[in-house]
Design an enzyme around this catalytic site. Structure first.
Site, mmCIF file in Angstrom:
data_model
loop_
_atom_site.group_PDB
_atom_site.id
_atom_site.type_symbol
_atom_site.label_atom_id
_atom_site.label_comp_id
_atom_site.label_asym_id
_atom_site.label_seq_id
_atom_site.Cartn_x
_atom_site.Cartn_y
_atom_site.Cartn_z
ATOM 1 N N CYS A 108 -13.975 2.560 21.179
ATOM 2 C CA CYS A 108 -14.472 1.242 20.758
ATOM 3 C C CYS A 108 -15.935 1.071 21.138
ATOM 4 C CB CYS A 108 -13.612 0.138 21.367
ATOM 5 S SG CYS A 108 -11.978 0.051 20.602
ATOM 6 N N HIS B 232 1.555 -3.923 5.842
ATOM 7 C CA HIS B 232 0.367 -3.902 6.718
ATOM 8 C C HIS B 232 -0.884 -4.403 6.016
ATOM 9 C CE1 HIS B 232 0.219 -0.057 4.599
ATOM 10 N NE2 HIS B 232 -1.091 -0.099 4.779
ATOM 11 N N GLU B 233 -0.773 -4.782 4.722
ATOM 12 C CA GLU B 233 -1.961 -5.297 4.025
ATOM 13 C C GLU B 233 -1.685 -6.769 3.788
ATOM 14 O OE1 GLU B 233 -4.055 -2.506 1.032
ATOM 15 O OE2 GLU B 233 -3.350 -4.141 -0.194
ATOM 16 N N ARG C 85 -2.916 -3.147 -7.054
ATOM 17 C CA ARG C 85 -2.285 -3.906 -5.975
ATOM 18 C C ARG C 85 -1.426 -5.040 -6.534
ATOM 19 N NH1 ARG C 85 -2.545 0.009 -3.028
ATOM 20 N NH2 ARG C 85 -3.526 -0.051 -0.969
ATOM 21 N N CYS D 62 0.874 -1.173 0.000
ATOM 22 C CA CYS D 62 0.000 0.000 0.000
ATOM 23 C C CYS D 62 0.912 1.224 0.000
ATOM 24 C CB CYS D 62 -0.856 -0.048 1.262
ATOM 25 S SG CYS D 62 -1.706 1.489 1.674
ATOM 26 N N HIS D 63 0.410 2.357 -0.486
ATOM 27 C CA HIS D 63 1.314 3.504 -0.587
ATOM 28 C C HIS D 63 1.840 3.968 0.781
ATOM 29 C CE1 HIS D 63 2.707 6.348 -3.862
ATOM 30 N NE2 HIS D 63 3.490 6.517 -2.824
ATOM 31 N N THR D 64 1.108 3.693 1.843
ATOM 32 C CA THR D 64 1.569 4.116 3.175
ATOM 33 C C THR D 64 2.918 3.459 3.514
ATOM 34 O OG1 THR D 64 -0.764 4.262 3.757
ATOM 35 C CG2 THR D 64 0.812 4.437 5.565
ATOM 36 N N CYS E 192 -6.370 -3.444 4.180
ATOM 37 C CA CYS E 192 -6.181 -1.978 4.226
ATOM 38 C C CYS E 192 -6.931 -1.280 3.089
ATOM 39 C CB CYS E 192 -4.707 -1.568 4.226
ATOM 40 S SG CYS E 192 -4.558 0.242 4.232
ATOM 41 N N CYS F 97 -9.644 -2.317 20.827
ATOM 42 C CA CYS F 97 -9.477 -3.020 22.111
ATOM 43 C C CYS F 97 -10.811 -3.511 22.640
ATOM 44 C CB CYS F 97 -8.779 -2.121 23.127
ATOM 45 S SG CYS F 97 -9.851 -0.827 23.829
ATOM 46 N N CYS G 282 -12.380 0.702 25.253
ATOM 47 C CA CYS G 282 -12.244 2.153 25.463
ATOM 48 C C CYS G 282 -13.485 2.894 24.956
ATOM 49 C CB CYS G 282 -10.984 2.662 24.764
ATOM 50 S SG CYS G 282 -11.143 2.756 22.980
ATOM 51 N N CYS H 54 -9.523 3.815 18.367
ATOM 52 C CA CYS H 54 -9.267 3.162 19.654
ATOM 53 C C CYS H 54 -8.158 3.883 20.433
ATOM 54 C CB CYS H 54 -8.868 1.716 19.385
ATOM 55 S SG CYS H 54 -8.336 0.821 20.836
ATOM 56 N N ARG I 114 -5.010 2.691 18.225
ATOM 57 C CA ARG I 114 -5.138 3.471 16.986
ATOM 58 C C ARG I 114 -3.769 3.558 16.297
ATOM 59 N NH1 ARG I 114 -6.496 9.579 18.695
ATOM 60 N NH2 ARG I 114 -8.132 8.490 19.817
HETATM 61 N N1 LIG Z 1 -6.659 6.818 5.659
HETATM 62 C C1 LIG Z 1 -6.420 5.527 5.542
HETATM 63 O O1 LIG Z 1 -6.870 4.703 6.328
HETATM 64 C C2 LIG Z 1 -5.583 5.034 4.396
HETATM 65 C C3 LIG Z 1 -5.575 3.665 4.085
HETATM 66 C C4 LIG Z 1 -4.863 3.258 2.942
HETATM 67 C C5 LIG Z 1 -4.154 4.167 2.182
HETATM 68 N N2 LIG Z 1 -4.156 5.481 2.574
HETATM 69 C C6 LIG Z 1 -3.488 6.508 1.755
HETATM 70 O O2 LIG Z 1 -4.277 6.669 0.584
HETATM 71 C C7 LIG Z 1 -3.471 7.159 -0.477
HETATM 72 C C8 LIG Z 1 -3.647 6.291 -1.723
HETATM 73 O O3 LIG Z 1 -3.078 5.022 -1.521
HETATM 74 P P1 LIG Z 1 -2.870 4.019 -2.758
HETATM 75 O O4 LIG Z 1 -2.242 2.794 -2.192
HETATM 76 O O5 LIG Z 1 -4.109 3.943 -3.566
HETATM 77 O O6 LIG Z 1 -1.740 4.840 -3.573
HETATM 78 P P2 LIG Z 1 -1.360 4.812 -5.149
HETATM 79 O O7 LIG Z 1 0.041 5.273 -5.240
HETATM 80 O O8 LIG Z 1 -1.705 3.505 -5.748
HETATM 81 O O9 LIG Z 1 -2.339 5.920 -5.775
HETATM 82 C C9 LIG Z 1 -2.186 7.296 -5.549
HETATM 83 C C10 LIG Z 1 -2.539 8.054 -6.829
HETATM 84 O O10 LIG Z 1 -2.552 9.460 -6.538
HETATM 85 C C11 LIG Z 1 -2.003 10.151 -7.655
HETATM 86 N N3 LIG Z 1 -1.562 11.478 -7.191
HETATM 87 C C12 LIG Z 1 -0.490 11.789 -6.417
HETATM 88 N N4 LIG Z 1 -0.453 13.119 -6.185
HETATM 89 C C13 LIG Z 1 -1.529 13.672 -6.798
HETATM 90 C C14 LIG Z 1 -2.046 14.985 -6.918
HETATM 91 N N5 LIG Z 1 -1.438 16.041 -6.330
HETATM 92 N N6 LIG Z 1 -3.179 15.177 -7.631
HETATM 93 C C15 LIG Z 1 -3.810 14.139 -8.218
HETATM 94 N N7 LIG Z 1 -3.366 12.855 -8.153
HETATM 95 C C16 LIG Z 1 -2.243 12.622 -7.448
HETATM 96 C C17 LIG Z 1 -0.890 9.241 -8.151
HETATM 97 O O11 LIG Z 1 -0.557 9.521 -9.504
HETATM 98 C C18 LIG Z 1 -1.532 7.856 -7.978
HETATM 99 O O12 LIG Z 1 -2.219 7.430 -9.143
HETATM 100 C C19 LIG Z 1 -2.039 7.185 0.068
HETATM 101 O O13 LIG Z 1 -1.789 8.487 0.569
HETATM 102 C C20 LIG Z 1 -2.106 6.201 1.233
HETATM 103 O O14 LIG Z 1 -1.105 6.448 2.201
HETATM 104 C C21 LIG Z 1 -4.862 5.920 3.646
HETATM 105 ZN ZN LIG Z 2 -2.555 0.872 3.722
HETATM 106 ZN ZN LIG Z 3 -10.333 0.740 22.092
#
Ligand SMILES: NC(=O)c1ccc[n+]([C@@H]2O[C@H](COP(=O)([O-])OP(=O)(O)OC[C@H]3O[C@@H](n4cnc5c(N)ncnc54)[C@H](O)[C@@H]3O)[C@@H](O)[C@H]2O)c1
Ligand SMILES: [Zn+2]
Ligand SMILES: [Zn+2]
Length: 412
Positions: A106, A70-71, A405, A48-50, A178, A100, A103, A114, A118
């Site tokens: 939860c 994490h995925e 993915r 995942c991108h994170t 994720c 948990c 809390c 959580c 969290r």
């Molecule tokens: N909040 C959460 O729980 C959670 C969970 C999973 C992923 N995320 C986040 O979600 C985001 C997407 O994850 P992903 O795995 O799909 O990533 P990914 O890299 O597959 O997709 C991201 C897309 O965003 C585009 N992009 C980047 N900057 C941009 C901009 N300024 N304007 C327009 N498009 C832009 C990229 O070209 C790419 O296609 C990441 O920031 C990730 O960390 C958050």
């Molecule tokens: Zn993720």
């Molecule tokens: Zn909790």
């Protein structure tokens, strides 16, 4: 009891020794689980991108050496003291943010934040004793978001594990651990587009396309949104082309995909995106382009990029009076969100979510059941597969914006 319970396990893990450097396959020692912890064998994991942000450590605090990931999907090998709701052999999805069950978060219907479990991206150790369960010749290796799935075995707090149907294929449902659950929850639990809504999606990776996919199915539905029983049927999967067609007939559903990478646009059509905007093609800010396209702004927008500029545009492009923007992308450590307060006075709403507001233990088993009942399609999101030994290829695919993915197969 497995024969390895209570023993240190030696296994392969992909270790990040330094920021942005390819992961190195190492033999690591994985200590037995302590109180409220579970040791699991990972079968499949994906990227995942994170993971990539914290590995690059450009806008994030560096913490190395570390095991990312994490995925994933895995099987319980052994459990620590006090763990009663999981046993060896159970199939689980690890989740970066836990539950948990005790809390005030939860116990609240409104929160999945959580107090105990969290997401914490800075912590590289287990809660129980502040130590790592991974080591190489005595040197501790840090954990990542409590999951560290780029290892054949890992130790996770029981509150970060969703017990799922053992018949569910882990090579598919691992993406629910994720990205895809986040996109599903961001749509159904947070953005909640109504029939006829227009939706802008910033970032057309797996998370953004999951938002599109589930928005179009929801928008195409003939069921009233307020009815909770009908809600379950809303995501009943017909096929995306049928759903898109239904939406077209209903005269609804503009889904505007925004991405800097135009190569994303073709693929995105298969997920219901109807119009595209590449901010690079315009001199004016993308929020102005979208406002012109939609007579004042979209009804909902969901940001899935991690870029602070996209977050601000995603908020400013919603319609005044009723528009709701949802932030999903993980920002850099030092980012700050700047917008004119008049946007709020003009009745635009800004929200954000981790994991689509799902509580991992309570909610994810039934999301997996939706896949089993063919109400969710996951295969479309899986564009690559590599053996564990080639995990760095998954990073290359993500960095070049190729595919969605990539499943990493731990065995064979
Ligand atoms: N909040 C959460 O729980 C959670 C969970 C999973 C992923 N995320 C986040 O979600 C985001 C997407 O994850 P992903 O795995 O799909 O990533 P990914 O890299 O597959 O997709 C991201 C897309 O965003 C585009 N992009 C980047 N900057 C941009 C901009 N300024 N304007 C327009 N498009 C832009 C990229 O070209 C790419 O296609 C990441 O920031 C990730 O960390 C958050
Ligand atoms: Zn993720
Ligand atoms: Zn909790």
């Amino acid at each position: 009891m497995s024969s390895t319970a209570g023993q240190v396990i030696r296994c392969k893990a992909a270790v990040a020794w330094d920021a942005g450097k390819p992961l190195v396959m190492e033999e690591v020692e994985v200590a037995p689980p302590q109180a409220m912890e579970v040791r699991l064998k990972i079968l499949f994991t994906s990227l995942c991108h994170t993971d990539v942000y914290f590995w690059e450590a450009k806008g994030q605090a560096p913490l190395f050496p570390r095991i990312f990931g994490h995925e994933a999907g895995g099987i319980v090998e052994s459990v620590g003291e006090g763990v009663t709701d999981l046993k060896p052999g159970d199939h689980v999805l690890p989740v970066f943010t836990g539950e948990c069950k005790e809390c005030r978060h939860c116990k609240s219907e409104e929160s999945n934040m959580c107090d105990l479990l969290r997401i914490n991206t800075d912590r590289g150790v287990m809660l129980n004793d502040g130590k790592s369960r991974f080591s190489i010749r005595g040197q501790p290796i840090y954990h990542f978001v409590g999951t560290s799935t780029f290892s054949e075995y890992t130790v996770v707090h029981v509150g970060c594990l969703a017990k799922i149907n053992p018949a569910a294929p882990l090579d598919k449902v691992c993406v629910l651990s994720c990205g895809i659950s986040t996109g599903l929850g961001a749509t159904l639990n947070v953005a909640k587009p109504k029939k006829g809504s227009s939706v802008a999606i910033f970032g057309l990776g797996a998370v953004g396309l999951a938002v599109s996919f589930f928005s179009i199915i929801r928008l195409a539905s003939n069921f009233p949104i307020q009815n909770v029983d009908a809600e379950a049927k809303l995501v009943r999967f017909v096929s995306i082309s049928q759903a898109a067609e239904g939406a077209r007939i209903a005269g609804a559903s503009r889904i505007i995909g925004v991405d800097l990478n135009s190569n994303r646009f073709n693929e995105a059509k298969k997920f219901g995106v109807t119009e595209f905007v590449n901010p690079k093609d315009y001199k004016k800010p993308v929020q102005e382009v979208i406002a012109e396209m939609t007579n004042g702004g979209v009804d909902r927008s969901v940001e899935c990029t991690g870029s602070i500029n996209a977050m601000i545009s995603a908020f400013e492009c919603v319609h005044d009076g009723w528009g709701v923007a949802v932030l999903v992308g993980v920002p850099n450590k030092d980012d700050s969100f700047k917008t004119h307060p008049m946007n709020f006075l003009n009745e635009k709403t800004l929200k954000g979510t981790f994991f689509g507001n799902y509580k991992p233990r309570s909610d994810i088993p039934s999301v997996v059941e939706k896949y089993m009942n063919k109400e969710l399609e996951l295969e479309k999101f899986i564009t690559h597969e590599v053996p564990f030994s080639e995990i760095n290829k998954a990073f290359d695919y993500m960095l070049s914006g190729e595919g969605l993915r990539c499943i990493i197969r731990m065995e064979g």
